[in-house]
Design a protein around this motif. Structure first.
Motif, PDB file in Angstrom:
ATOM      1  N   ARG A 275       0.699  -1.574   0.042  1.00 18.08           N
ATOM      2  CA  ARG A 275       0.068  -0.248  -0.062  1.00 18.08           C
ATOM      3  C   ARG A 275       1.071   1.687   0.189  1.00 18.08           C
ATOM      4  NH1 ARG A 275      -5.118  -0.272   1.879  1.00 18.08           N
ATOM      5  NH2 ARG A 275      -5.015   2.311   1.500  1.00 18.08           N
TER       6      ARG A 275
ATOM      7  N   THR B 172      -5.437   5.791   1.038  1.00 17.62           N
ATOM      8  CA  THR B 172      -5.507   5.215   0.212  1.00 17.62           C
ATOM      9  C   THR B 172      -5.953   6.223  -1.147  1.00 17.62           C
ATOM     10  OG1 THR B 172      -8.022   4.879   2.164  1.00 17.62           O
ATOM     11  CG2 THR B 172      -8.726   4.969  -0.274  1.00 17.62           C
TER      12      THR B 172
ATOM     13  N   GLU C 188      -4.258   1.531  -6.849  1.00 19.45           N
ATOM     14  CA  GLU C 188      -5.058   0.533  -6.056  1.00 19.45           C
ATOM     15  C   GLU C 188      -4.672  -0.891  -6.916  1.00 19.45           C
ATOM     16  OE1 GLU C 188      -4.777  -0.384  -2.860  1.00 19.45           O
ATOM     17  OE2 GLU C 188      -4.600   2.142  -2.211  1.00 19.45           O
TER      18      GLU C 188
END
Length: 138
Positions: free
Chosen positions: A107, A124, A130
């Protein structure tokens, strides 16, 4: 999952002084279809952030933030072991084949070093970033 550190682009540019920008409003109209100088500054900022995130993901670069004495950087962080189990339990890494990756995932993370202690905050990103991380993980 709760996002305690979430913010939007307008929050960053809340106190932005547009009088110091030295370009005519016609340039704003050309690039953003609006005469707002703040909108053009936000567009330029977002393009720079996109370039930085793509460079971090594509080339495994560590981006050091200009924070003065406090050291901070953004990089691709490896999550494994118990942390991986907990993240997977809460919905992260569902698209990852954990046997191929040896029970680990990657991540984007913001790392802040203060007083010898390291604090890691996961970032995020949108689905495109992603998916790129998942592709490079496999």
């Amino acid at each position: 999952m709760a996002h305690g550190y979430a913010f939007v682009l307008d929050d960053i540019f809340k106190n932005f002084n547009t009088r110091k920008l030295k370009f005519p409003q016609s340039i704003c109209r050309y690039y953003t279809y609006d005469y707002d100088k703040k909108l053009l500054a936000q567009t330029i900022f977002m393009e720079c952030v996109k370039l930085v995130l793509e460079d971090i993901i594509e080339n495994n670069v560590t981006f050091k933030l200009p924070t003065g004495k406090r050291q901070s950087y953004i990089h691709v962080h490896r999550i494994s072991g118990e942390d991986f189990k907990n993240c997977r339990k809460y919905g992260m890494f569902r698209k990852i084949d954990f046997l191929k990756t040896n029970f680990s995932g990657f991540r984007l993370a913001l790392v802040m070093i203060r007083g010898g202690r390291e604090r890691i905050k996961l970032i995020t990103a949108n689905n495109r970033y992603e998916d790129k991380l998942i592709e490079y993980t496999h």
